[in-house]
Motif scaffolding. Structure first.
Motif, PDB file in Angstrom:
ATOM      1  N   MET A 165       0.856  -1.188   0.000  1.00 28.88           N
ATOM      2  CA  MET A 165       0.000   0.000   0.000  1.00 28.88           C
ATOM      3  C   MET A 165       0.893   1.240   0.000  1.00 28.88           C
ATOM      4  N   ASP A 166       0.829   2.010  -1.080  1.00 24.12           N
ATOM      5  CA  ASP A 166       1.657   3.207  -1.138  1.00 24.12           C
ATOM      6  C   ASP A 166       1.027   4.326  -0.314  1.00 24.12           C
ATOM      7  N   GLU A 167       1.760   5.409  -0.169  1.00 26.46           N
ATOM      8  CA  GLU A 167       1.315   6.509   0.684  1.00 26.46           C
ATOM      9  C   GLU A 167       0.017   7.127   0.192  1.00 26.46           C
ATOM     10  N   ALA A 168      -0.145   7.225  -1.139  1.00 26.65           N
ATOM     11  CA  ALA A 168      -1.357   7.835  -1.695  1.00 26.65           C
ATOM     12  C   ALA A 168      -2.598   7.016  -1.355  1.00 26.65           C
ATOM     13  N   GLN A 169      -2.491   5.702  -1.489  1.00 25.68           N
ATOM     14  CA  GLN A 169      -3.643   4.854  -1.184  1.00 25.68           C
ATOM     15  C   GLN A 169      -3.936   4.845   0.318  1.00 25.68           C
ATOM     16  N   PHE A 170      -2.882   4.852   1.134  1.00 28.22           N
ATOM     17  CA  PHE A 170      -3.053   4.872   2.589  1.00 28.22           C
ATOM     18  C   PHE A 170      -3.779   6.149   3.022  1.00 28.22           C
ATOM     19  N   LYS A 171      -3.351   7.291   2.477  1.00 30.37           N
ATOM     20  CA  LYS A 171      -3.992   8.564   2.824  1.00 30.37           C
ATOM     21  C   LYS A 171      -5.437   8.576   2.363  1.00 30.37           C
ATOM     22  N   TRP A 172      -5.689   8.066   1.147  1.00 24.71           N
ATOM     23  CA  TRP A 172      -7.056   7.997   0.611  1.00 24.71           C
ATOM     24  C   TRP A 172      -7.942   7.161   1.525  1.00 24.71           C
ATOM     25  N   LEU A 173      -7.421   6.024   1.995  1.00 23.66           N
ATOM     26  CA  LEU A 173      -8.201   5.135   2.862  1.00 23.66           C
ATOM     27  C   LEU A 173      -8.556   5.821   4.172  1.00 23.66           C
ATOM     28  N   GLU A 174      -7.601   6.530   4.746  1.00 29.96           N
ATOM     29  CA  GLU A 174      -7.880   7.252   5.988  1.00 29.96           C
ATOM     30  C   GLU A 174      -8.985   8.286   5.780  1.00 29.96           C
ATOM     31  N   GLU A 175      -8.939   8.985   4.652  1.00 30.40           N
ATOM     32  CA  GLU A 175      -9.957  10.008   4.361  1.00 30.40           C
ATOM     33  C   GLU A 175     -11.331   9.387   4.170  1.00 30.40           C
ATOM     34  N   VAL A 176     -11.383   8.251   3.487  1.00 26.01           N
ATOM     35  CA  VAL A 176     -12.661   7.573   3.266  1.00 26.01           C
ATOM     36  C   VAL A 176     -13.255   7.113   4.591  1.00 26.01           C
ATOM     37  N   LEU A 177     -12.432   6.517   5.428  1.00 23.42           N
ATOM     38  CA  LEU A 177     -12.930   6.023   6.714  1.00 23.42           C
ATOM     39  C   LEU A 177     -13.400   7.161   7.608  1.00 23.42           C
ATOM     40  N   ALA A 178     -12.743   8.311   7.496  1.00 22.25           N
ATOM     41  CA  ALA A 178     -13.155   9.473   8.307  1.00 22.25           C
ATOM     42  C   ALA A 178     -14.440  10.087   7.777  1.00 22.25           C
ATOM     43  N   LYS A 179     -14.590  10.101   6.444  1.00 20.10           N
ATOM     44  CA  LYS A 179     -15.748  10.754   5.826  1.00 20.10           C
ATOM     45  C   LYS A 179     -16.973   9.862   5.777  1.00 20.10           C
ATOM     46  N   GLU A 180     -16.768   8.584   5.491  1.00 18.01           N
ATOM     47  CA  GLU A 180     -17.885   7.656   5.294  1.00 18.01           C
ATOM     48  C   GLU A 180     -17.993   6.684   6.459  1.00 18.01           C
ATOM     49  N   ALA A 181     -18.024   7.198   7.666  1.00 22.81           N
ATOM     50  CA  ALA A 181     -18.116   6.331   8.835  1.00 22.81           C
ATOM     51  C   ALA A 181     -19.390   5.485   8.748  1.00 22.81           C
ATOM     52  N   PRO A 182     -19.252   4.172   8.648  1.00 25.49           N
ATOM     53  CA  PRO A 182     -20.437   3.323   8.479  1.00 25.49           C
ATOM     54  C   PRO A 182     -21.249   3.211   9.762  1.00 25.49           C
ATOM     55  N   GLU A 183     -22.541   2.984   9.589  1.00 20.72           N
ATOM     56  CA  GLU A 183     -23.412   2.814  10.745  1.00 20.72           C
ATOM     57  C   GLU A 183     -23.114   1.509  11.471  1.00 20.72           C
ATOM     58  N   GLN A 184     -22.780   0.455  10.713  1.00 18.15           N
ATOM     59  CA  GLN A 184     -22.590  -0.845  11.344  1.00 18.15           C
ATOM     60  C   GLN A 184     -21.270  -1.499  10.969  1.00 18.15           C
ATOM     61  N   PHE A 185     -21.067  -1.738   9.642  1.00 16.01           N
ATOM     62  CA  PHE A 185     -19.942  -2.566   9.227  1.00 16.01           C
ATOM     63  C   PHE A 185     -19.068  -1.862   8.196  1.00 16.01           C
ATOM     64  N   ALA A 186     -17.776  -2.228   8.204  1.00 15.41           N
ATOM     65  CA  ALA A 186     -16.830  -1.769   7.180  1.00 15.41           C
ATOM     66  C   ALA A 186     -16.060  -2.978   6.674  1.00 15.41           C
TER      67      ALA A 186
END
Length: 200
Positions: A165-186
């Protein structure tokens, strides 16, 4: 003897001409992913969720390059279970070539499967003998990593084709998890053990 040589030359020339014409016609036909494959835009894919749908199921498969019959039987069994979608975790091709992708699309169309098929890249889809070519994958599926939400769940498709996982994908994943916090499951999905993947 001279007539025979001339005749043989003409036959060989016509044969070569037929091959060239066939290749040109084949390349002129627009090659695109089947309609049941949702193409992500801006890092997100949309899968239509039926109104009023309650609990849902999905199927995850990978490494489907074992042959047409095997893939068709697997997809038929998947369809009978009526999942909301099927996630294909890559390695649908033996090598990143147009012929391999064309054959895979042909097999999908022959199954006449209407269920959304969510794609992820495997190492065989982008690499051959150490040569990495991700452009052919991007040509048809756009993003190598993307996400979508379905019901109360977040699905993240990662690029595990190189197992790092390169730095760009890692940063993207962190942003997605922060923005799209799921109600139940990820769910984070990729084919191989991806080094550098944070704990969800």
């Amino acid at each position: 003897m001279l007539h025979l040589r001339i005749g043989s030359t003409i036959i060989v020339g016509l044969y070569v001409l037929m091959i060239v014409v066939s290749l040109l016609l084949g390349n002129s036909v627009k090659l695109e992913a089947p309609p049941n494959v949702p193409i992500p835009t801006s890092g997100r894919a949309f899968i239509e969720q039926p109104a009023g749908e309650g609990p849902f199921s999905f199927i995850v498969v990978g490494d489907t390059r074992r042959g047409t019959k095997w893939f068709q039987v697997m997809m038929e069994k998947a369809a009978r279970r009526k999942p909301a979608f099927v996630v294909l975790l890559g390695d649908f091709a033996n090598r990143p070539t147009l012929d391999e992708y064309r054959f895979f699309f042909k097999v999908i169309k022959e199954t006449k499967m209407q269920i959304p098929l969510v794609m992820a890249a495997g190492n065989h889809d982008i690499e051959y003998h150490g040569r990495i070519d991700k452009e052919i994958y991007r040509r048809f599926f756009k993003g190598l990593y993307y996400y979508f939400t379905y019901s109360d769940s977040l699905f993240v498709i990662l690029d595990g084709s190189t197992r790092d996982m390169d730095e760009a994908q890692f940063k993207w994943l962190e942003e997605v998890l922060a923005k799209e916090a799921p109600e139940q499951f990820a769910f984070a999905l990729e084919l191989d053990d991806l080094r550098g993947l944070p704990q969800l």
